[in-house]
Scaffold this active site. Sequence first.
Site: not given
Ligand SMILES: Cc1cc2nc3c(=O)[nH]c(=O)nc-3n(C[C@H](O)[C@H](O)[C@H](O)COP(=O)(O)OP(=O)(O)OC[C@H]3O[C@@H](n4cnc5c(N)ncnc54)[C@H](O)[C@@H]3O)c2cc1C
Length: 391
Positions: A126, A128, A161, A244
């Site tokens: 996936i 995104y 992933t 999901e």
């Molecule tokens: C091991 C692992 C596997 C993954 N696998 C996939 C995958 O297969 N495909 C894929 O597409 N993605 C994948 N992801 C990505 C995952 O879905 C994202 O990490 C997630 O969507 C959060 O985005 P970010 O990492 O940019 O964090 P951020 O968006 O920067 O968020 C960081 C923190 O800030 C908080 N935050 C952000 N915005 C707000 C708001 N507006 N109000 C309050 N709090 C907020 C969040 O809750 C979080 O705690 C994976 C991540 C990990 C760690």
Amino acid sequence: MDFDLSPLEQEYQQQVREFIRDNMTPEVRWDLSYAGLIDTPERRAFISKMADKGWLKLGFPESYGGDGVPNPMAKFILNMELMLANCPIVGKGLGQICGTLLLYGSEELKREFIPRTLRNEIQWAIAYSEPGAGSDLAALRASAVPDGDDFIINGEKRWITSAHFADYFWLAVRTDSSGPKHKGISLFIVDTKSPGVTIEPIHMVFKGHRTNTVYFDNVRVPRSRLVGDLDQGWKELMNALNLERFLMAASFPAVGRYRILLEWVKTAEVNGKPLLEDPVARHKLAKVDVLIEMARLLEMRCIARYAADSTTTPAAEATMNKAMAAIAYSELVDTALDLMGPDGYVMGSDAPMNGETPLNYLESGHMKVAAAGLDVARNMIAKQHLHLPSK
Ligand SMILES: Cc1cc2nc3c(=O)[nH]c(=O)nc-3n(C[C@H](O)[C@H](O)[C@H](O)COP(=O)(O)OP(=O)(O)OC[C@H]3O[C@@H](n4cnc5c(N)ncnc54)[C@H](O)[C@@H]3O)c2cc1C
């Protein structure tokens, strides 16, 4: 609400349990803490055996390789038993992707991809997230530009992933930048071996888990691989994410870990006295018990709702389930570490809970952020469920 399984469903559950008992090896179980989708030949063979038994096709229409018998509970029963036993689950392909293709995919895409997924012949990644688009997924910038009968894709995806072993990306890209940011997004199925795709590893702290950065450099994809309507991909994305949030971001890992913790607590002693007699320990365990039960009930509500009508995917309920499952898991791990003291930080089979607690702790961070960070999920619940104003 009656959450009991029907006699037929109970029979199926029993068959799955027996299958797991007879087929689970240390290689399939592999990593005690992470019952995820990490691919190894043994794990893939294990899932394929279940596909050979016809378990992945339960409930899908015959025209797409299914058994044609309505059976909305089948995949929940399967994944519940797999997660409780720490086996690999049959997550994204069967759940989010086939579930979304059934609702929005063209006839051609359904016939090409659903049967092969149900036979476990193809694996999915996936795609995104991007460096600047995680929680705020609508900010994604990877783009697809039309070129004759094709689209040309450019951009970077991070945390993808399974990309290193998958056959296809389920890819979200921007196809129009002129309007509001959640408009102009489209969903494509892209061959992971396409010229112009580069996959680089990201190694995670939890044991053996690898995810990836993927670069798309003028990658060509036929228009026929567009899922749903051009520029309207947001609703398909939300559908897949909602699936999901109750298919994969589930309460079962917490239920399974809690059972193991209780087994340890029953035998543990502190200062020469059984830990179970300690009122503070009992209070903490009771609190976790309540949280896990709340998560389990929210999940069952979601499943029951989806089982009653799978033409619409639960949204607010799914977000509540995801949030509560992550909270329960995290509280469980914190409590385990608390009760174990220094022993909780020891890895290895002679440590409490087989030494899995440090890994569970590391994993709990990911659980909180996957498929909607906790704060983001709370905001969504406020809007979708409580109908509070956005600002
Ligand atoms: C091991 C692992 C596997 C993954 N696998 C996939 C995958 O297969 N495909 C894929 O597409 N993605 C994948 N992801 C990505 C995952 O879905 C994202 O990490 C997630 O969507 C959060 O985005 P970010 O990492 O940019 O964090 P951020 O968006 O920067 O968020 C960081 C923190 O800030 C908080 N935050 C952000 N915005 C707000 C708001 N507006 N109000 C309050 N709090 C907020 C969040 O809750 C979080 O705690 C994976 C991540 C990990 C760690």
